[in-house]
Design a protein around this motif. Structure first.
Motif, PDB file in Angstrom:
ATOM      1  N   LYS A   2      85.745   7.458 -22.194  1.00 49.70           N
ATOM      2  CA  LYS A   2      86.031   6.188 -22.853  1.00 49.70           C
ATOM      3  C   LYS A   2      84.752   5.358 -22.833  1.00 49.70           C
ATOM      4  O   LYS A   2      84.020   5.371 -21.843  1.00 49.70           O
ATOM      5  N   THR A   4      83.436   1.418 -23.322  1.00 47.42           N
ATOM      6  CA  THR A   4      83.841   0.018 -23.400  1.00 47.42           C
ATOM      7  C   THR A   4      82.596  -0.831 -23.580  1.00 47.42           C
ATOM      8  O   THR A   4      81.592  -0.624 -22.904  1.00 47.42           O
ATOM      9  N   LYS A  28      86.629   5.457 -33.806  1.00 43.40           N
ATOM     10  CA  LYS A  28      87.925   5.970 -33.335  1.00 43.40           C
ATOM     11  C   LYS A  28      88.066   7.465 -33.595  1.00 43.40           C
ATOM     12  O   LYS A  28      88.834   8.141 -32.926  1.00 43.40           O
ATOM     13  N   VAL A  31      85.610   8.880 -30.288  1.00 46.53           N
ATOM     14  CA  VAL A  31      85.692   8.507 -28.881  1.00 46.53           C
ATOM     15  C   VAL A  31      86.694   7.363 -28.721  1.00 46.53           C
ATOM     16  O   VAL A  31      86.946   6.604 -29.659  1.00 46.53           O
ATOM     17  N   ASN A  32      87.249   7.270 -27.526  1.00 48.63           N
ATOM     18  CA  ASN A  32      88.101   6.131 -27.189  1.00 48.63           C
ATOM     19  C   ASN A  32      87.172   4.938 -26.938  1.00 48.63           C
ATOM     20  O   ASN A  32      86.514   4.881 -25.908  1.00 48.63           O
ATOM     21  N   SER A  34      86.549   0.689 -26.960  1.00 51.16           N
ATOM     22  CA  SER A  34      87.178  -0.630 -26.960  1.00 51.16           C
ATOM     23  C   SER A  34      86.146  -1.699 -26.653  1.00 51.16           C
ATOM     24  O   SER A  34      85.092  -1.415 -26.081  1.00 51.16           O
ATOM     25  N   ASN A  99      84.506   6.379 -17.788  1.00 48.47           N
ATOM     26  CA  ASN A  99      84.401   5.132 -18.532  1.00 48.47           C
ATOM     27  C   ASN A  99      82.951   4.663 -18.516  1.00 48.47           C
ATOM     28  O   ASN A  99      82.432   4.262 -17.487  1.00 48.47           O
TER      29      ASN A  99
END
Length: 157
Positions: A2, A4, A28, A31-32, A34, A99
């Motif tokens: 992920k 971020t 999207k 990769v995840n 946010s 992450n």
């Protein structure tokens, strides 16, 4: 893995918002991804730069876990070409980083505690950009990195 992106203060210009949203949608597929936007501090006129950085650090730490691999976007960080940046992200995926957290700091940079927590620092350029422009440039570079890793024709050497 992920990814971020933590950023301080909201983006105000619609053209930047539209550009960031465009690349977030494209990401999207790979990769995840946010984004966490930490609201800008209020009443900063009475705060020194150091006090402001400390308050921002407290807000940043609320968003992190002990297992996050933290990379600061910092003018004194390591510079990469787009291909090198793609390779760097690939290395993090191969190391099984769960992450990967990139942080765009406030107008005065980061508090010492944030530098101590960071695993790395990277720089987009020796030039200085507004924090809002950095958001667009950086999200595009993450997208570009994944197209490079997938061998897609977006990036041209």
């Amino acid at each position: 893995m992920k990814i971020t992106l933590i950023q301080l203060g909201k983006t105000e210009d619609n053209y930047i918002i539209d550009g960031v949203e465009k690349y977030e949608k494209r990401l999207k597929h790979y990769v995840n991804f946010s984004t966490i936007t930490i609201p800008a501090l209020k009443n900063t006129k009475n705060l020194t730069a150091e006090e402001q950085k400390k308050k921002e650090a407290d807000l940043i730490f609320k968003q992190l876990t002990n297992t996050d691999f933290v990379i600061l976007l910092d003018e004194k960080g390591k510079e990469f070409s787009s291909v090198q940046f793609a390779d760097h992200i690939n290395k993090q995926m191969n190391r099984a980083v769960q992450n990967l957290v990139f942080i765009i700091g406030g107008p005065y940079g980061f508090d010492t505690k944030v530098y101590e927590r960071a695993n790395e620092k990277i720089s987009l350029s020796k030039m200085t950009f507004s924090h809002q422009m950095v958001r667009l440039f950086f999200v595009e570079q993450i997208y570009r990195a994944f197209t490079i890793l997938k061998g897609e024709p977006y990036h041209h050497e």
